[in-house]
Each structure stands twice: as C-alpha cells, then as structure tokens.
Motif scaffolding. Structure first.
Motif, short mmCIF file in Angstrom:
data_model
loop_
_atom_site.label_atom_id
_atom_site.label_comp_id
_atom_site.label_asym_id
_atom_site.label_seq_id
_atom_site.Cartn_x
_atom_site.Cartn_y
_atom_site.Cartn_z
N THR A 1 7.48 -16.10 18.22
CA THR A 1 7.51 -16.60 16.70
C THR A 1 7.05 -18.01 16.56
O THR A 1 6.10 -18.27 15.53
N LEU B 1 -3.85 -13.62 7.80
CA LEU B 1 -2.29 -13.27 7.11
C LEU B 1 -2.19 -11.59 7.37
O LEU B 1 -1.15 -11.20 7.78
N VAL C 1 -1.50 -10.65 11.09
CA VAL C 1 0.08 -11.05 11.40
C VAL C 1 0.95 -10.13 10.83
O VAL C 1 2.02 -9.53 11.63
N CYS C 2 0.75 -9.77 9.50
CA CYS C 2 1.63 -8.62 9.01
C CYS C 2 1.57 -7.44 9.83
O CYS C 2 2.62 -6.75 10.08
N ASN D 1 8.96 -7.87 11.56
CA ASN D 1 9.25 -9.76 11.36
C ASN D 1 8.62 -10.11 10.30
O ASN D 1 9.30 -11.19 9.58
N TRP D 2 7.43 -9.78 9.69
CA TRP D 2 6.80 -10.07 8.65
C TRP D 2 7.84 -9.72 7.42
O TRP D 2 7.86 -10.92 6.30
N ARG D 3 8.53 -8.67 7.27
CA ARG D 3 9.55 -8.37 6.15
C ARG D 3 10.64 -9.49 6.21
O ARG D 3 11.20 -10.13 5.27
N TRP E 1 10.60 -12.41 7.56
CA TRP E 1 10.20 -13.95 7.19
C TRP E 1 10.00 -14.04 5.73
O TRP E 1 10.51 -14.93 5.15
N CYS E 2 9.42 -13.03 5.03
CA CYS E 2 9.31 -12.84 3.58
C CYS E 2 10.54 -13.29 2.96
O CYS E 2 10.68 -13.76 1.84
N LEU F 1 3.78 -14.06 -0.63
CA LEU F 1 5.15 -14.26 0.04
C LEU F 1 6.32 -13.99 -0.84
O LEU F 1 7.24 -13.23 -0.50
N TYR G 1 6.39 -10.29 -2.11
CA TYR G 1 6.45 -9.31 -0.84
C TYR G 1 8.04 -9.20 -0.53
O TYR G 1 8.76 -8.29 -0.25
#
Length: 406
Positions: free
Chosen positions: A168, A224, A227-228, A234-236, A238-239, A290, A293
């Motif tokens: 991370t 970006l 990474v998503c 993980n992206w979900r 983080w957002c 962000l 999302y």
C-alpha cells in the motif's frame, strides 16, 4: 474477455457525460453580449462543479483498458478493434459537423464547395466538432497501450511480491511521485509553454500550441486508472475512507477556482483561466473524482433505481458524446437571435436537459440499428454484452476557446 462488469465505472461515465454536456451548454451562453453579471456568476459557479468530466473519461478509458487487457494481447487485432469502434465513428462525425457548419455558410456553396482542405484539417485538429479532439488524444493512448500494458504487468508483479502495508505504501508513493511530476508538467504548460510557442518556429510552435491533444498531458489519469484496475477492492476502500478529505479539498478548491476566474476576468468571464492544464484545476478534478467514486460505492445498496439510470446513461454516453455538440448547434440556431438578458441561467439549464435527452435518444436509436457500431461505436449485441465504448469531450467551451486551453 470473461471478466465481471464493474457497475460503478459505467455510472461514473454517466455522471461525466452530464458534466460534459453542462459545460458545453454553459459555454454556449456565458460569452453572449447581453448576459447579466448575476447569470454570468452563476454559470461560472456551475462550470466549476463539472470540471471532472473529460479527465474522468480519460481515467475510465485507462481503467477499462488495463482491466480488460491485463494479459498479453495481439497488437494488430487490438488496434483494428479500436479503429473500428472509435476512429471510424470519429471520421463519420467529423464529416457531419464539417458539413453542418458549411450548410449555413453561403460562401461555401457560392464557391462550389471549394473548401475541402478544411475537412482534412478537421481530421487533425477538430474545430467544428470541437469535442472530437478527445478521439485524437485517446487514439495515441491506444497506439502505445501494448507498451504501457507491458509496463503495467511488470509493475503489478513487483508490487504483488510485497506484503500488505508495504504494498500500500508503495502504491501511494508511486501516485505521489507521478502526481508531483504531473503537477510540474502542468505548471510548465500553463505558465511557460505559451511564451515558448511564440518564440519557436514550425513545427515546434504548433506542437506546443496543440499540446492538449497529446495523451502525455493527461498522463496521471492513466496512472490512476492503472492503479484502480490493479486492485478494485482496495481502490473502493480508499475512495470511501478518503471521502471526508476529498470533500474538503474539493470544496476549498471550488471556492479558490471560482474566485480566481471572477477576479482575473474582465467584463466577460474567461473560463480558460481554469483550463485542464493548470495545477489548481488538476487538484479539484482528482478530489472530485475520488469523491464521486466513493459516493457511488456508498450508495450502491441504497438508491438502485437512480444508479440503474446512471448505468443506462453511461452505456450510451459515447454516442451521446459524439452527437451532443450537434444538438447544441441546432438549439443555438434558434436561441442566438434572441435577446436573453436575465434568462441565460434558465436557458442554459433548458439547453442542458434538451441536449441530454436528445443525445442519448439518438445514441440509443443508432446503436440498435444495423451498422450502428460504425456510427456510435457499439452495436446492439455489444451493448448487451457489457456496455458501449467510453469516450469524452472537450469541456472548456465552443471552438473558439481552444488557444488558452492547450
């Protein structure tokens, strides 16, 4: 390709389509001589709520490519497919926009139509179909995508060797470094490259003048997207965790950009002050992306009817993107002769609603016709399997807003 469809990407594309149509609707009215200060200020405030539109489509273009083509791909088959579903519709609509503008130019017909050279210029630097610049830019990404995909696979394999927290931190370090480099590039572009172009000869001056057509100028959004695509879960997470902070950053930058435009403009508001290629605009765009999302993730179990509508809009948004400027042209044919003092805000909102409905209706109809993929990028069978190709539009204004936006 056997991968599950990620619904929030289609929904986010629907929101971006709304933003793009609103921006171009605003641009149709905000520069009129009879606009009153109150309407001008309100339209400027609305404009800065929609700055995420085009960069979001860049992000979604990247995330879909990296997600669907994470393995090895056949280069020529890949390029052929992109040309068929993206570039051929571009050629079709370039001719439509070019012809539409000249239908209402009597001198064109008086000269026997001797203006064909301008059609060739439209294929390189679109002006009449002002939103079609995005196709020129995204095709560059497609051409280099096999190389970028190889780098993506290599980087992903390296990160997978790391433990959870270390991985991370590595991802955030990657975003921080690329983000800092991108801000430096935007700073040079916004504050320096204009003067460089004035002192250089061809072809370097032209390359700098049309730098917004280069996919490199949107490089961070591609990172970006990668990474998503690499870790959607993980992206979900983080957002959603960043929601309070992304909201605060967006609010702060929204006030800053609005004030900056109103302070630096003269009697007429200059929306080019907050061009995409400006560091402060980049910050508000990322914060809003962000934020939206994260909100889509939080709402996916609460307002399913609204999200289904957004998914439908996102599915047909590429065709809507291609046609929406033509709809605005048609509406403007009737509104430009009118005296609209005190009504610019209401007429802008009406134009926005009519354009959204008409554009999506045309896109839906054409996509269900034989050969629809050659016009709007996706035929009926393709839509049933998982959605139309995503696209984007230029979001600053009509064709005459190009110089400062590059």
């Amino acid at each position: 390709m056997g991968k599950p469809r990620i619904e929030e990407w289609t929904q986010l594309r629907g929101l971006a389509f709304f933003a793009i149509v609103m921006q171009h609707s605003i641009a149709e009215y905000i520069y009129r001589a009879d606009i009153e200060p109150a309407d001008s200020t309100m339209l400027t405030m609305m404009y800065h709520l929609t700055r995420f539109g085009t960069p979001t489509f860049v992000f979604l273009s990247a995330v879909l490519m990296f997600y669907n083509y994470s393995g090895r791909l056949h280069y020529f088959a890949f390029i052929r497919k992109r040309l068929e579903t993206v570039y051929v519709p571009f050629l079709c609509w370039t001719f439509i926009y070019w012809l539409y503008v000249r239908v209402f130019t009597p001198s064109f017909w008086q000269k026997g139509g001797q203006d064909w050279g301008s059609l060739l210029r439209e294929l390189v630097a679109p002006q009449t179909g002002y939103q079609l610049w995005f196709i020129i830019m995204i095709i560059q990404f497609y051409l280099f995508f096999p190389l970028l995909a190889a780098l993506y696979r290599q980087a992903r394999s390296g990160f997978e060797l790391l433990e959870g927290r270390t991985r991370t931190r590595g991802v955030f370090a990657l975003l921080a470094v690329t983000g800092a480099c991108y801000i430096a590039l935007l700073y040079v572009s916004y504050y320096r490259m204009g003067s460089w172009a004035a002192n250089l000869g061809e072809p370097w001056a032209a390359l700098l003048e049309y730098r917004s057509y280069s996919f490199l100028m949107y490089g961070f959004y591609f990172v970006l997207g990668a990474v998503c695509a690499a870790s959607i879960a993980n992206w979900r997470s983080w957002c959603t965790k960043l929601l309070p902070w992304s909201g605060l950053v967006f609010l702060g930058m929204y006030i800053r950009l609005g004030y900056d435009v109103l302070r630096r403009s003269g009697e007429t508001v200059n929306l080019n002050i907050s061009t995409y290629l400006k560091p402060s605009t980049f910050i508000i765009i990322v914060a809003q992306m962000l934020l939206l999302y994260g909100l889509l993730i939080l709402l996916r179990e609460r307002n399913k009817a609204c999200l289904r509508l957004l998914s439908w809009i996102g599915t047909y948004s590429f065709g809507g993107y291609l046609v929406h400027a033509l709809v605005i042209y048609v509406i403007a044919y009737f509104t430009r002769p009118l005296y609209l003092a005190g009504s610019h805000l209401s007429v802008t909102l009406l134009t926005f609603v009519l354009t959204v409905v008409a554009s999506l209706g045309i896109s839906y109809t054409l996509s269900h016709m034989p050969g629809g993929r050659w016009i709007v990028g996706a035929g009926r069978n393709r839509l049933r399997r998982g959605g139309a190709k995503n696209g984007d539009v230029r979001a600053d204004s009509r064709a005459y807003l190009s110089a400062n936006n590059r």
